[in-house]
Design a protein around this motif. Structure first.
Motif, mmCIF file in Angstrom:
data_model
loop_
_atom_site.group_PDB
_atom_site.id
_atom_site.type_symbol
_atom_site.label_atom_id
_atom_site.label_comp_id
_atom_site.label_asym_id
_atom_site.label_seq_id
_atom_site.Cartn_x
_atom_site.Cartn_y
_atom_site.Cartn_z
ATOM 1 N N GLY A 36 49.784 29.389 32.754
ATOM 2 C CA GLY A 36 49.355 28.541 31.336
ATOM 3 C C GLY A 36 49.316 29.438 30.166
ATOM 4 N N GLY A 37 50.103 30.804 30.194
ATOM 5 C CA GLY A 37 49.929 31.976 29.365
ATOM 6 C C GLY A 37 48.573 32.658 29.241
ATOM 7 N N LYS A 38 47.850 32.633 30.233
ATOM 8 C CA LYS A 38 46.696 33.665 30.539
ATOM 9 C C LYS A 38 46.848 34.468 31.889
ATOM 10 C CE LYS A 38 43.873 30.005 28.696
ATOM 11 N NZ LYS A 38 42.548 29.291 28.775
ATOM 12 N N PHE A 39 46.247 35.684 31.438
ATOM 13 C CA PHE A 39 46.168 36.543 32.876
ATOM 14 C C PHE A 39 44.793 36.306 33.352
ATOM 15 C CE2 PHE A 39 48.933 39.500 30.159
ATOM 16 C CZ PHE A 39 50.108 39.237 31.082
ATOM 17 N N LEU A 40 44.563 36.283 34.484
ATOM 18 C CA LEU A 40 43.269 36.074 35.451
ATOM 19 C C LEU A 40 42.989 37.216 36.082
ATOM 20 C CD1 LEU A 40 43.705 32.257 36.209
ATOM 21 C CD2 LEU A 40 42.346 33.200 34.419
ATOM 22 N N ASN A 41 41.776 37.978 35.902
ATOM 23 C CA ASN A 41 41.596 39.028 36.929
ATOM 24 C C ASN A 41 40.088 39.004 37.539
ATOM 25 O OD1 ASN A 41 43.587 41.681 36.663
ATOM 26 N ND2 ASN A 41 43.148 40.410 34.688
ATOM 27 N N SER A 42 40.171 38.565 38.919
ATOM 28 C CA SER A 42 39.001 38.574 39.582
ATOM 29 C C SER A 42 38.469 39.856 40.382
ATOM 30 C CB SER A 42 38.971 37.580 40.467
ATOM 31 O OG SER A 42 38.822 36.219 39.765
ATOM 32 N N ILE A 43 37.260 40.486 40.141
ATOM 33 C CA ILE A 43 36.888 41.766 40.879
ATOM 34 C C ILE A 43 35.645 41.590 41.447
ATOM 35 C CG2 ILE A 43 36.660 44.175 40.537
ATOM 36 C CD1 ILE A 43 38.349 44.029 37.805
ATOM 37 N N GLU A 44 35.741 41.868 42.819
ATOM 38 C CA GLU A 44 34.439 42.111 43.472
ATOM 39 C C GLU A 44 33.956 43.452 43.878
ATOM 40 O OE1 GLU A 44 32.408 40.904 47.785
ATOM 41 O OE2 GLU A 44 34.541 40.616 47.562
ATOM 42 N N PHE A 45 32.840 44.115 43.186
ATOM 43 C CA PHE A 45 32.359 45.229 43.383
ATOM 44 C C PHE A 45 30.790 45.364 43.252
ATOM 45 C CE2 PHE A 45 30.992 49.000 40.701
ATOM 46 C CZ PHE A 45 31.278 49.982 41.472
ATOM 47 N N TYR B 271 33.143 39.474 39.246
ATOM 48 C CA TYR B 271 33.625 39.341 37.907
ATOM 49 C C TYR B 271 34.780 38.995 37.464
ATOM 50 C CZ TYR B 271 29.819 43.171 38.039
ATOM 51 O OH TYR B 271 28.674 43.995 38.345
ATOM 52 N N ASP B 272 34.849 38.099 36.537
ATOM 53 C CA ASP B 272 36.305 37.258 36.152
ATOM 54 C C ASP B 272 36.368 37.704 34.764
ATOM 55 O OD1 ASP B 272 36.459 35.932 38.776
ATOM 56 O OD2 ASP B 272 35.075 34.693 38.139
ATOM 57 N N PHE B 273 37.753 37.845 34.577
ATOM 58 C CA PHE B 273 38.219 37.850 33.121
ATOM 59 C C PHE B 273 39.478 37.052 32.922
ATOM 60 C CE2 PHE B 273 36.031 41.758 34.459
ATOM 61 C CZ PHE B 273 35.240 41.977 33.511
ATOM 62 N N GLU B 274 39.481 36.406 31.760
ATOM 63 C CA GLU B 274 40.513 35.676 31.284
ATOM 64 C C GLU B 274 41.245 35.955 30.011
ATOM 65 O OE1 GLU B 274 40.675 31.081 32.150
ATOM 66 O OE2 GLU B 274 40.373 31.183 29.821
ATOM 67 N N GLU B 275 42.365 36.228 29.850
ATOM 68 C CA GLU B 275 42.895 36.737 28.686
ATOM 69 C C GLU B 275 44.320 35.982 28.252
ATOM 70 O OE1 GLU B 275 44.211 41.093 26.844
ATOM 71 O OE2 GLU B 275 43.805 40.743 28.844
ATOM 72 N N GLU B 276 44.560 35.484 27.220
ATOM 73 C CA GLU B 276 45.820 34.901 26.961
ATOM 74 C C GLU B 276 47.022 36.030 26.263
ATOM 75 O OE1 GLU B 276 45.001 32.416 23.359
ATOM 76 O OE2 GLU B 276 43.962 30.824 24.586
ATOM 77 N N TYR B 277 48.291 35.569 26.528
ATOM 78 C CA TYR B 277 49.279 36.611 26.260
ATOM 79 C C TYR B 277 50.502 35.837 25.920
ATOM 80 C CZ TYR B 277 51.679 35.358 30.891
ATOM 81 O OH TYR B 277 52.234 34.543 31.498
#
Length: 453
Positions: free
Chosen positions: A35-44, A49-55
Motif C-alpha cells: 500500500g505504498g509503505k515500507f515496513l521494517n520489523s527488527i528484534e534486538f 521495533y516496528d517502522f512504517e514509512e511511505e514511499y
C-alpha cells in the motif's frame, strides 16, 4: 547472528551494525512493502521495533534505492536509541555523500531534507553544502582524466593497503614496468578527446630516479601536449631531490603532493616511515622554489596520537601555506598491516581532531572541496580535501564525484567509463601485482580499448 528476509541488503545493513560495534549481537529482521509503505520489523536485545514509512517510486531502480534507505534507517534508529549514540553521518553508509547530494538535486529533491531524514548531523550537512558551492566552476560532467600508477615505495606504512612493496623487493621489475606503462600511454592516445587532468600516483613516484621517470614524462608530453592539470604524487620527503623537482617542472608538472601524514617524529617511526619532520619541511621548501601548487596529506588517528599531537601537525601544515591540505581519518583497510591485529579502530579524541581541523583550516582561508568516506573509518568520520581559493585539484573532484572518464594505466589501475546520459560507470581493472601486469600488458590494452570503443 543476523537473520533477514531481504538478503539483497545484507551488506548495507551490516555496515550500520558494524558502525555501532554490534557484529556479535543477534538480530532478526523482516521487511515488506504494501500500500505504498515500507515496513521494517527488527528484534534486538529481547525487544521488537516496528517502522512504517511511505514511499513513491516510479521504477524498480528508485524502489530499490528507497527500500535500501528505509532498511538502513530502521537499523540505525534502533541502535542509536539502544546504544544512546548519534553517528556523524547517521544512516548514510556510502563513500560519496556529495555524489548522493548531486543525485538528489538533479532529481529535483532537496538533499538537505534527505540528510535530515537519514540523521546526518547538521555540521556534516553544512559541510556537504559548502563543498558543492566550492566545486562550482570546476565540477563538469564529461571530459577525461588520466591516471598513471607507479606502485613503488621506500617502505610500506602500517595503514597502507596499496599493492606497493619496498622498492628493494620490486626494483628488478622497474625497467620492464616503465616500458609497459609507456606502451599503455601511447595506446590510449586515440581515446583522448577532452583531457581535464593527469595524475601520476603511487606508491611514491619520486622513489624512482630521473632516468626512470623521464620516459613517463616524455610520453605524457608527446601525447597530451600539456593542456591539462598535471599532478605528481611525489610522496615521502626522504626521496625528494633537487634533480627530480627540476625534471618535473621541465616537463610541465604543475602540482605535486608532499605527504608527511604527521609532523611528529615518534609517530613517523611507529607507522614505518623512514623520514623525519625536518625532512618534510626541507622537501617542501625545495618544491616551493619551483612554483608548484603543493598538496599536503595528514592522517588523524595515527599511532596513539592525542588531539594535541594531531593539532601540532595541523598547525605545521597550515604554517607552510600549501595550495591543498587533505585531512584523512585513519581507516582499517584489507591488506594493511594495521588490520592484521586490529578489528575495530577506537581512537580516543578522533572527533576532536576532525573538529579542530575544520575550525583551523577555515580560519586559515581554506575551503573544503572534496570528501569521501571509507568502510572502517575511526569514529565513522571522513576524509576532506581543503584548498585555497582557486586551487582545487580538478583530478580529485572528477574522481570522487565520478563525473568523467578515468583512463588509468599501470598495475592495479582501474579505468572507468562514464555514461553521462545514464549516469553510470563501467570499470576495467588491471592486475594488482606487478609481474602479472607486465605479462598481460597487451591484453590490458585490448580490453581497455574495448571498454571505451
Amino acid at each position: 547472528m543476523f537473520n533477514t528476509n531481504i538478503e539483497t541488503f545484507r551488506d548495507e545493513i551490516m555496515l550500520v551494525i558494524r558502525s555501532f560495534d554490534c557484529e556479535e549481537e543477534e538480530f532478526t529482521h523482516y521487511f515488506s512493502c504494501s500500500g505504498g509503505k515500507f515496513l521494517n520489523s527488527i528484534e534486538f536485545a529481547g525487544k521488537f521495533y516496528d517502522f512504517e514509512e511511505e514511499y513513491k517510486a516510479e521504477n524498480d531502480i528508485v524502489f530499490k534505492r528507497l527500500a535500501k534507505r528505509s532498511v538502513k534507517l530502521a537499523f540505525y534508529k534502533v541502535l542509536s536509541k539502544v546504544k544512546n549514540i548519534d553517528l556523524p553521518w547517521g544512516a548514510l553508509t556510502g563513500i560519496r555523500p556529495t555524489k548522493l547530494a548531486y543525485t538528489e538535486i538533479s532529481s529535483g529533491v532537496d538533499f538537505e531534507k534527505l540528510f535530515e531524514n537519514m540523521c546526518v548531523s547538521q555540521e556534516n550537512t553544512a559541510l556537504v553544502k559548502k563543498i558543492l558551492e566550492v566545486q562550482r566552476g570546476v565540477y563538469k560532467k564529461g571530459g577525461q582524466d588520466l591516471y598513471i600508477s607507479l606502485p613503488f615505495c621506500p617502505t610500506k606504512c602500517e595503514y597502507c593497503s596499496f599493492i606497493t612493496a619496498p622498492i628493494e623487493k620490486t626494483r628488478k621489475y622497474v625497467d620492464e614496468y616503465i616500458n609497459c606503462v609507456v606502451k599503455e600511454l601511447y595506446s590510449v592516445k586515440p581515446l583522448i578527446k577532452d583531457l581535464r587532468s593527469i595524475y601520476i600516483g603511487g606508491g611514491t613516484p619520486f622513489v624512482l630516479e630521473n632516468d626512470k621517470l623521464t620516459p613517463i614524462y616524455v610520453a605524457v608530453n608527446d601525447i597530451f601536449n600539456g593542456k591539462a592539470e598535471f599532478t605528481v604524487e611525489a610522496g615521502r620527503p626522504d626521496v625528494f631531490t633537487e634533480e627530480k623537482l627540476k625534471l618535473a617542472k621541465e616537463y610541465g608538472v604543475g602540482r605535486i603532493c608532499v605527504n608527511p601524514q604527521s609532523f611528529n617524529d615518534l609517530t613517523l617511526e611507529k607507522i614505518g616511515r623512514k623520514h623525519t619532520a625536518a625532512q618534510t619541511l626541507a622537501a617542501y621548501e625545495n618544491a616551493r622554489k619551483y612554483g608548484f601548487d603543493i598538496n599536503i596529506d595528514l592522517i588523524a588517528g595515527l599511532a596513539d596520537e592525542t588531539p594535541k599531537d594531531f593539532e601540532y601537525s595541523l598547525d605545521k601544515a597550515i604554517s607552510l601555506n600549501p595550495a591543498n591540505i587533505t585531512v584523512h581519518t585513519l581507516s582499517l583497510k584489507a591488506g594493511a598491516k594495521l588490520k592484521e591485529n586490529t578489528k575495530k579502530l577506537n581512537v580516543a579524541g578522533i572527533s576532536d581532531m576532525i573538529a579542530v581541523s575544520r575550525e583551523k583550516l577555515t580560519k586559515a582561508g581554506y575551503e573544503p572541496y572534496y570528501l569521501y568516506r571509507q568502510k572502517y573509518q575511526a569514529g565513522g568520520l571522513e576524509n576532506v580535501g581543503w584548498a585555497k581559493a582557486g586551487k582545487a585539484c580538478v583530478y580529485n573532484i572528477d574522481v570522487m564525484e565520478e563525473i568523467s572518464d578515468n583512463i588509468a594505466v599501470g598495475a592495479n589501475a582501474i579505468s572507468k567509463r562514464y555514461f553521462g546520459d545514464e549516469d553510470r560507470i563501467e570499470r576495467y581493472a588491471s592486475p594488482k601485482d606487478i609481474p602479472s601486469y607486465i605479462a598481460k600488458t597487451e591484453e590490458i590494452i585490448e580490453k581497455r580499448l574495448k571498454l571505451f570503443e
